[in-house]
Design a protein around this motif. Structure first.
Motif, mmCIF file in Angstrom:
data_model
loop_
_atom_site.group_PDB
_atom_site.id
_atom_site.type_symbol
_atom_site.label_atom_id
_atom_site.label_comp_id
_atom_site.label_asym_id
_atom_site.label_seq_id
_atom_site.Cartn_x
_atom_site.Cartn_y
_atom_site.Cartn_z
ATOM 1 N N GLU A 119 7.388 1.907 -8.476
ATOM 2 C CA GLU A 119 7.806 0.981 -7.415
ATOM 3 C C GLU A 119 7.822 1.628 -6.035
ATOM 4 O O GLU A 119 8.114 2.821 -5.908
ATOM 5 C CB GLU A 119 9.213 0.465 -7.733
ATOM 6 N N MET A 120 7.543 0.787 -5.039
ATOM 7 C CA MET A 120 7.665 1.243 -3.652
ATOM 8 C C MET A 120 8.412 0.189 -2.823
ATOM 9 O O MET A 120 8.317 -1.013 -3.113
ATOM 10 C CB MET A 120 6.281 1.511 -3.036
ATOM 11 N N ILE A 121 9.134 0.671 -1.821
ATOM 12 C CA ILE A 121 9.769 -0.247 -0.876
ATOM 13 C C ILE A 121 8.741 -0.543 0.205
ATOM 14 O O ILE A 121 8.124 0.380 0.751
ATOM 15 C CB ILE A 121 11.040 0.375 -0.270
ATOM 16 N N VAL A 122 8.518 -1.826 0.458
ATOM 17 C CA VAL A 122 7.527 -2.215 1.474
ATOM 18 C C VAL A 122 8.154 -3.205 2.456
ATOM 19 O O VAL A 122 9.173 -3.828 2.156
ATOM 20 C CB VAL A 122 6.254 -2.846 0.829
ATOM 21 N N LYS A 123 7.521 -3.331 3.616
ATOM 22 C CA LYS A 123 7.970 -4.336 4.584
ATOM 23 C C LYS A 123 7.662 -5.709 4.016
ATOM 24 O O LYS A 123 6.558 -5.929 3.497
ATOM 25 C CB LYS A 123 7.215 -4.168 5.907
ATOM 26 N N LYS A 124 8.605 -6.619 4.125
ATOM 27 C CA LYS A 124 8.342 -7.986 3.664
ATOM 28 C C LYS A 124 7.472 -8.685 4.709
ATOM 29 O O LYS A 124 7.838 -8.761 5.882
ATOM 30 C CB LYS A 124 9.664 -8.735 3.493
ATOM 31 N N LEU A 125 6.338 -9.198 4.277
ATOM 32 C CA LEU A 125 5.397 -9.790 5.231
ATOM 33 C C LEU A 125 5.097 -11.231 4.896
ATOM 34 O O LEU A 125 5.249 -11.667 3.749
ATOM 35 C CB LEU A 125 4.078 -9.005 5.199
ATOM 36 N N TYR A 129 10.274 -7.908 -5.662
ATOM 37 C CA TYR A 129 11.724 -8.118 -5.827
ATOM 38 C C TYR A 129 12.435 -8.036 -4.479
ATOM 39 O O TYR A 129 12.047 -7.229 -3.615
ATOM 40 C CB TYR A 129 12.320 -7.025 -6.726
ATOM 41 N N LYS A 130 13.498 -8.822 -4.373
ATOM 42 C CA LYS A 130 14.382 -8.703 -3.202
ATOM 43 C C LYS A 130 15.131 -7.383 -3.259
ATOM 44 O O LYS A 130 15.295 -6.817 -4.332
ATOM 45 C CB LYS A 130 15.444 -9.821 -3.262
ATOM 46 N N ILE A 131 15.626 -6.943 -2.097
ATOM 47 C CA ILE A 131 16.571 -5.823 -2.050
ATOM 48 C C ILE A 131 17.888 -6.435 -1.596
ATOM 49 O O ILE A 131 17.915 -7.167 -0.591
ATOM 50 C CB ILE A 131 16.100 -4.732 -1.057
ATOM 51 N N THR A 167 0.765 0.204 7.844
ATOM 52 C CA THR A 167 0.792 -0.309 6.469
ATOM 53 C C THR A 167 2.203 -0.791 6.140
ATOM 54 O O THR A 167 3.156 -0.464 6.847
ATOM 55 C CB THR A 167 0.396 0.776 5.440
ATOM 56 N N HIS A 168 2.315 -1.537 5.034
ATOM 57 C CA HIS A 168 3.647 -2.040 4.664
ATOM 58 C C HIS A 168 4.487 -0.999 3.920
ATOM 59 O O HIS A 168 5.659 -1.204 3.676
ATOM 60 C CB HIS A 168 3.535 -3.337 3.856
ATOM 61 N N PHE A 169 3.886 0.156 3.585
ATOM 62 C CA PHE A 169 4.587 1.176 2.789
ATOM 63 C C PHE A 169 5.749 1.786 3.579
ATOM 64 O O PHE A 169 5.585 2.212 4.711
ATOM 65 C CB PHE A 169 3.600 2.277 2.386
ATOM 66 N N VAL A 170 6.918 1.847 2.937
ATOM 67 C CA VAL A 170 8.076 2.461 3.596
ATOM 68 C C VAL A 170 8.503 3.726 2.844
ATOM 69 O O VAL A 170 8.507 4.812 3.410
ATOM 70 C CB VAL A 170 9.255 1.463 3.711
ATOM 71 N N LEU A 171 8.829 3.560 1.553
ATOM 72 C CA LEU A 171 9.331 4.686 0.753
ATOM 73 C C LEU A 171 9.030 4.457 -0.727
ATOM 74 O O LEU A 171 8.999 3.294 -1.165
ATOM 75 C CB LEU A 171 10.865 4.759 0.862
ATOM 76 N N PRO A 172 8.898 5.523 -1.504
ATOM 77 C CA PRO A 172 8.835 5.311 -2.958
ATOM 78 C C PRO A 172 10.212 4.831 -3.427
ATOM 79 O O PRO A 172 11.229 5.203 -2.825
ATOM 80 C CB PRO A 172 8.557 6.700 -3.523
ATOM 81 N N HIS A 207 14.298 -7.681 5.513
ATOM 82 C CA HIS A 207 12.957 -7.357 6.003
ATOM 83 C C HIS A 207 12.142 -6.437 5.104
ATOM 84 O O HIS A 207 11.015 -6.082 5.443
ATOM 85 C CB HIS A 207 13.055 -6.753 7.416
ATOM 86 N N HIS A 208 12.738 -6.027 3.981
ATOM 87 C CA HIS A 208 12.013 -5.177 3.036
ATOM 88 C C HIS A 208 12.110 -5.758 1.636
ATOM 89 O O HIS A 208 13.055 -6.480 1.323
ATOM 90 C CB HIS A 208 12.590 -3.752 3.043
ATOM 91 N N VAL A 209 11.123 -5.422 0.798
ATOM 92 C CA VAL A 209 11.146 -5.846 -0.609
ATOM 93 C C VAL A 209 10.670 -4.671 -1.468
ATOM 94 O O VAL A 209 10.149 -3.683 -0.939
ATOM 95 C CB VAL A 209 10.230 -7.081 -0.858
#
Ligand code: ADP
Ligand code: TMP
Ligand code: ASP
Length: 254
Positions: free
Chosen positions: A79-85, A16-18, A69-74, A23-25
């Motif tokens: 669900e987790m917030i990850v870097k959009k790659l 999902y978009k934020i 890693t793409h992991f940013v925050l829970p 730069h994050h999803v």
């Protein structure tokens, strides 16, 4: 942060978009479980929760070891917030013990340890554990076929330096993960990784790491704690996920 529109609806996760973020999803883990390229499909209550929690724990652990890693925050339980790659369309499989498609393809005995015997030397004194790294072209229509370095370079799936980095990273990640699972009395038999590139073109470990994309066997009994239980129908994958989650939470893993 507010969850925006659905960008990608996959077999076991959605992206999902934020709102207001480039730069994050948000990566959402589903309770759906599939095998054989989606032919077998069920829902397992809480599967998404356990896969998200286990993946987050592993990404944190790998970050502490210096792996990007793409992991940013829970974001929520599922669900987790990850870097959009920009994803590299290759599934990287690392194997320490013969199982699954490797045993079928090469007629190997399941459970045989993968070792490298140095040529020209006494095999008893020069046996090393050297994992096998394989590449699969990430393409559901083709059933994710096995490919080699040559296919990757010729068809432009990745360039030479990206491929080198991916191979190198996969081997390092394997060393760290073997240790991680050893702490909870599990053998890391094999696992699948995906990588992507961020806006600086750095190669980042993406997607997920949990018993859905790994084979994990109990060190004492060789009993499976992974999606093979669902593939074969020989056990309760939901229960195995919960047990791995509990082992991680009650262990001394950081
Ligand atoms: P599939 O595409 O095989 O059905 P999933 O259900 O796991 O797989 O869907 C998750 C999708 O999100 C995968 O296609 C994966 O390549 C992609 N993905 C994973 N991490 C990221 C990321 N950080 N940025 C963009 N896409 C990602
Ligand atoms: P394989 O033995 O079926 O090739 O699988 C090797 C590893 O890769 C195993 O740990 C499961 C994982 N895997 C996935 O995560 N997704 C897939 O689509 C496949 C085929 C395997
Ligand atoms: N990941 C594939 C699927 O979801 C195949 C597998 O894991 O067995 O169908």
């Amino acid at each position: 942060m507010t969850k925006g529109e659905l960008i990608y609806n996959g077999k076991s996760k959605s992206i999902y978009k934020i709102e207001g973020e480039q730069h994050h999803v948000i990566q959402t883990f589903k309770d759906d479980v599939t095998a054989f390229n989606g032919e077998k499909h069920e829902e397992i209550p809480n599967k998404g929760y356990f896969c998200n929690q286990i993946s987050a724990s592993i990404f944190r652990y790998l970050e502490a070891k210096g792996i990007k890693t793409h992991f940013v925050l829970p974001y929520s339980g599922y669900e987790m917030i990850v870097k959009k790659l920009e994803m590299i369309p290759i599934e990287v499989v690392v194997r320490n013990v013969a199982a699954g498609s490797l045993t079928r393809r090469l007629g190997l005995e399941r459970g045989k340890k993968i070792v490298f015997v140095a040529t020209g030397s006494d095999p008893n004194t020069h046996i090393q554990e050297v994992p096998i790294v394989e590449y699969y072209y990430k393409n559901d229509e083709l059933g994710d076929p096995l490919i080699n370095d040559n296919h990757i370079l010729t068809f432009g799936l990745a360039d030479q330096s990206t491929l080198y980095s991916i191979n190198h990273l996969a081997r390092h990640i394997n060393t760290f993960l073997k240790e991680y699972f050893k702490n909870i009395n599990l053998i890391l038999v094999d696992f699948k990784l995906e990588f992507g590139k961020d806006k600086k073109s750095d190669i980042i470990l993406a997607d997920d790491i949990n018993p859905e994309g790994c084979r994990l066997w109990d060190m004492d009994t060789n009993v499976s704690y992974d999606k093979d239980l669902f593939r074969t129908g020989d056990g309760d994958f939901g229960l195995a996920l919960e047990e791995v989650y509990k082992k991680i939470n009650f262990s001394s893993i950081p």
